[in-house]
Design an enzyme around this catalytic site. Structure first.
Site, PDB file in Angstrom:
ATOM      1  N   ASP A  23       0.739  -1.183  -0.141  1.00 52.59           N
ATOM      2  CA  ASP A  23      -0.041  -0.061  -0.136  1.00 52.59           C
ATOM      3  C   ASP A  23       1.010   1.130   0.042  1.00 52.59           C
ATOM      4  O   ASP A  23       2.214   1.195   0.352  1.00 52.59           O
ATOM      5  CB  ASP A  23      -0.845   0.087   1.382  1.00 52.59           C
ATOM      6  CG  ASP A  23      -1.760   1.152   1.099  1.00 52.59           C
ATOM      7  OD1 ASP A  23      -2.390   1.716  -0.026  1.00 52.59           O
ATOM      8  OD2 ASP A  23      -2.673   1.631   2.254  1.00 52.59           O
ATOM      9  N   SER A  24       0.412   2.243  -0.467  1.00 51.36           N
ATOM     10  CA  SER A  24       1.033   3.610  -0.169  1.00 51.36           C
ATOM     11  C   SER A  24       1.343   4.115   1.249  1.00 51.36           C
ATOM     12  O   SER A  24       2.374   4.723   1.629  1.00 51.36           O
ATOM     13  CB  SER A  24       0.379   4.572  -0.857  1.00 51.36           C
ATOM     14  OG  SER A  24      -1.017   4.937  -0.237  1.00 51.36           O
ATOM     15  N   TYR A  82      -0.611   8.715  -2.975  1.00 51.25           N
ATOM     16  CA  TYR A  82      -0.857   8.457  -4.444  1.00 51.25           C
ATOM     17  C   TYR A  82      -2.096   9.203  -5.098  1.00 51.25           C
ATOM     18  O   TYR A  82      -1.782   9.548  -6.400  1.00 51.25           O
ATOM     19  CB  TYR A  82      -1.135   6.765  -4.645  1.00 51.25           C
ATOM     20  CG  TYR A  82       0.284   6.133  -4.531  1.00 51.25           C
ATOM     21  CD1 TYR A  82       1.499   6.610  -4.134  1.00 51.25           C
ATOM     22  CD2 TYR A  82      -0.123   4.671  -4.650  1.00 51.25           C
ATOM     23  CE1 TYR A  82       2.657   5.550  -4.018  1.00 51.25           C
ATOM     24  CE2 TYR A  82       1.081   3.680  -4.585  1.00 51.25           C
ATOM     25  CZ  TYR A  82       2.313   4.412  -4.307  1.00 51.25           C
ATOM     26  OH  TYR A  82       3.345   3.478  -4.165  1.00 51.25           O
ATOM     27  N   CYS A  96      -4.288  -1.201  -2.403  1.00 52.65           N
ATOM     28  CA  CYS A  96      -4.658   0.385  -2.466  1.00 52.65           C
ATOM     29  C   CYS A  96      -5.375   0.542  -3.718  1.00 52.65           C
ATOM     30  O   CYS A  96      -4.876  -0.098  -4.776  1.00 52.65           O
ATOM     31  CB  CYS A  96      -3.135   1.026  -2.602  1.00 52.65           C
ATOM     32  SG  CYS A  96      -3.240   2.714  -3.233  1.00 52.65           S
ATOM     33  N   ASN A  97      -6.544   1.285  -3.572  1.00 49.02           N
ATOM     34  CA  ASN A  97      -7.360   1.359  -4.739  1.00 49.02           C
ATOM     35  C   ASN A  97      -6.783   2.283  -5.794  1.00 49.02           C
ATOM     36  O   ASN A  97      -6.991   1.862  -6.938  1.00 49.02           O
ATOM     37  CB  ASN A  97      -8.757   2.290  -4.383  1.00 49.02           C
ATOM     38  CG  ASN A  97      -9.792   1.230  -3.613  1.00 49.02           C
ATOM     39  OD1 ASN A  97     -10.532   0.343  -4.093  1.00 49.02           O
ATOM     40  ND2 ASN A  97      -9.497   1.178  -2.397  1.00 49.02           N
ATOM     41  N   CYS A 132     -10.772   3.744  -0.783  1.00 46.34           N
ATOM     42  CA  CYS A 132      -9.348   3.722  -0.285  1.00 46.34           C
ATOM     43  C   CYS A 132      -9.405   2.988   1.098  1.00 46.34           C
ATOM     44  O   CYS A 132     -10.110   2.967   2.007  1.00 46.34           O
ATOM     45  CB  CYS A 132      -9.286   5.361   0.017  1.00 46.34           C
ATOM     46  SG  CYS A 132      -7.347   5.508   0.512  1.00 46.34           S
ATOM     47  N   HIS A 143      -7.497   3.370   3.404  1.00 42.99           N
ATOM     48  CA  HIS A 143      -7.285   4.391   4.433  1.00 42.99           C
ATOM     49  C   HIS A 143      -8.487   4.646   5.282  1.00 42.99           C
ATOM     50  O   HIS A 143      -8.788   4.830   6.330  1.00 42.99           O
ATOM     51  CB  HIS A 143      -6.492   5.614   4.176  1.00 42.99           C
ATOM     52  CG  HIS A 143      -5.075   5.337   4.039  1.00 42.99           C
ATOM     53  ND1 HIS A 143      -4.579   4.885   2.829  1.00 42.99           N
ATOM     54  CD2 HIS A 143      -3.793   5.640   4.679  1.00 42.99           C
ATOM     55  CE1 HIS A 143      -3.030   4.863   3.048  1.00 42.99           C
ATOM     56  NE2 HIS A 143      -2.795   5.313   4.219  1.00 42.99           N
TER      57      HIS A 143
END
Length: 264
Positions: free
Chosen positions: A11-12, A43, A75-76, A189, A191
Site C-alpha cells: 500500500d502507499s 498516491y 490500494c485502490n 481507499c 485508509h
C-alpha cells in the site's frame, strides 16, 4: 514453492492494514510482509504515469528480494492505475483492490450510491466500467477526498482526529445534486475504514458504509488454498520512507502481527 514464501501486502501507507486484519481471520498461519511506500505517499494526488511507474518498480524489487507467493496491491489508486502493468511484468499472482460498487448496488434502498476515494481513483475509467457493469439504473456520486488519507495515517499514529476535519474532507460527496438521497457509501481507499467512526458521525446513522477488505481477503485465500505455509521468521513491515516516521507506528504494526521494521 517454499512453505515460508510470504504473502506481500503493498500500500502507499498504512491503509492496507485494514486488509491485513481480514486476511488474518482467514489465514492466521500465512507468513506476511506488509510494504508501505511512505516515501511516495499520497498516491491520490500523483499523475497516473507517476503511480504506474512507481508501483511497478517497487513491486519488481520486492518480488526479486522476497519471492512472495502472492502480491496484493492493497490500494485502490495503485490498483486502478497499475494493476494491468504489474501483471504483465511479474509472474507472481497479483490481487488488486477495486471499489466495492457491486455490493453497494445490491444493498442500496434509495438507488443513490456514494463513491469516496482519492482524486485519482474516482476519475479512473476502471470505475466507469464497474458502474456500467454493476450499477445500471443506480446513481453513483463520486468525490475525491484525498485529505482523508493523511487523517487516517494520523489516527493510526495515535493522534486525536477531529470529526469536523473528517466532515470537511468528505462532505463534498453529499453536496452534489442528488446527494440528499445518498444511503450507501463505498470507501474506495483502504485508509478510509480507519476513519469509519468519524465518517459515521459526519454522514449520519442512515448511511451504510462498505469497503472491499473482506472480499480481497477471500480472494487471496482462494488463490493460495491448499498451499503449505510455515512462518520461519516473524512477519514484518517494510517502508520506503524515513525509519523514524515508521517507528512511530510500531505499536499499530505489532497489533497486526508485524514484529519487525525494515527499510527497502
Amino acid at each position: 514453492m517454499s512453505p515460508s514464501a510470504p504473502i506481500l501486502l503493498f500500500d502507499s501507507g498504512v491503509g492496507g492494514l485494514t486488509v491485513l486484519a481480514e486476511l488474518r481471520e482467514l489465514l492466521p498461519d500465512a507468513p506476511v510482509i506488509y510494504a508501505a511506500d511512505m516515501a511516495g505517499l499520497p498516491y491520490g494526488t500523483k499523475t497516473e504515469a507517476e503511480v504506474a511507474a512507481r508501483v511497478a518498480g517497487l513491486l519488481g524489487r520486492m518480488a526479486e528480494r522476497w519471492h512472495p507467493r502472492l502480491i496484493c496491491i492493497a490500494c485502490n489508486t495503485a490498483s486502478t492505475i497499475a494493476l494491468g502493468m504489474v501483471r504483465e511484468v511479474l509472474e507472481t499472482p497479483i490481487v488488486g483492490t477495486v471499489p466495492a460498487i457491486k455490493p453497494a448496488a445490491e444493498i442500496t434502498k434509495t438507488g443513490t450510491i456514494g463513491l469516496l476515494g482519492t482524486d485519482s481513483t474516482v476519475r479512473q475509467g476502471y470505475v466507469d466500467d464497474l458502474e456500467r457493469e454493476f450499477a445500471q439504473g443506480k446513481t453513483l456520486l463520486r468525490y475525491g477526498a484525498s485529505g482523508l488519507v493523511a487523517l487516517g495515517e494520523a489516527k493510526l499514529r495515535g493522534e486525536e482526529i477531529c470529526v469536523d476535519e473528517v466532515t470537511k474532507a468528505a462532505s463534498g460527496l453529499v453536496f452534489q445534486p442528488g446527494g440528499e438521497d445518498l444511503d450507501t457509501v463505498v470507501l474506495a481507499c483502504t485508509h478510509f475504514p480507519l476513519l469509519e467512526p468519524e465518517l459515521r458521525e459526519a454522514f449520519g446513522k442512515d448511511v451504510t458504509f462498505i469497503d472491499g477488505a473482506k472480499g480481497i481477503a477471500r480472494q487471496i485465500a482462494r488463490l493460495v488454498q491448499g498451499q503449505e505455509m510455515e512462518r520461519e521468521v516473524p512477519d514484518f513491515a517494510v517502508t520506503t520512507g524515513p525509519m523514524d516516521d515508521f517507528e512511530e507506528l510500531t505499536e499499530a504494526f505489532a497489533a497486526h502481527g508485524l514484529k519487525g521494521l525494515v527499510h527497502l
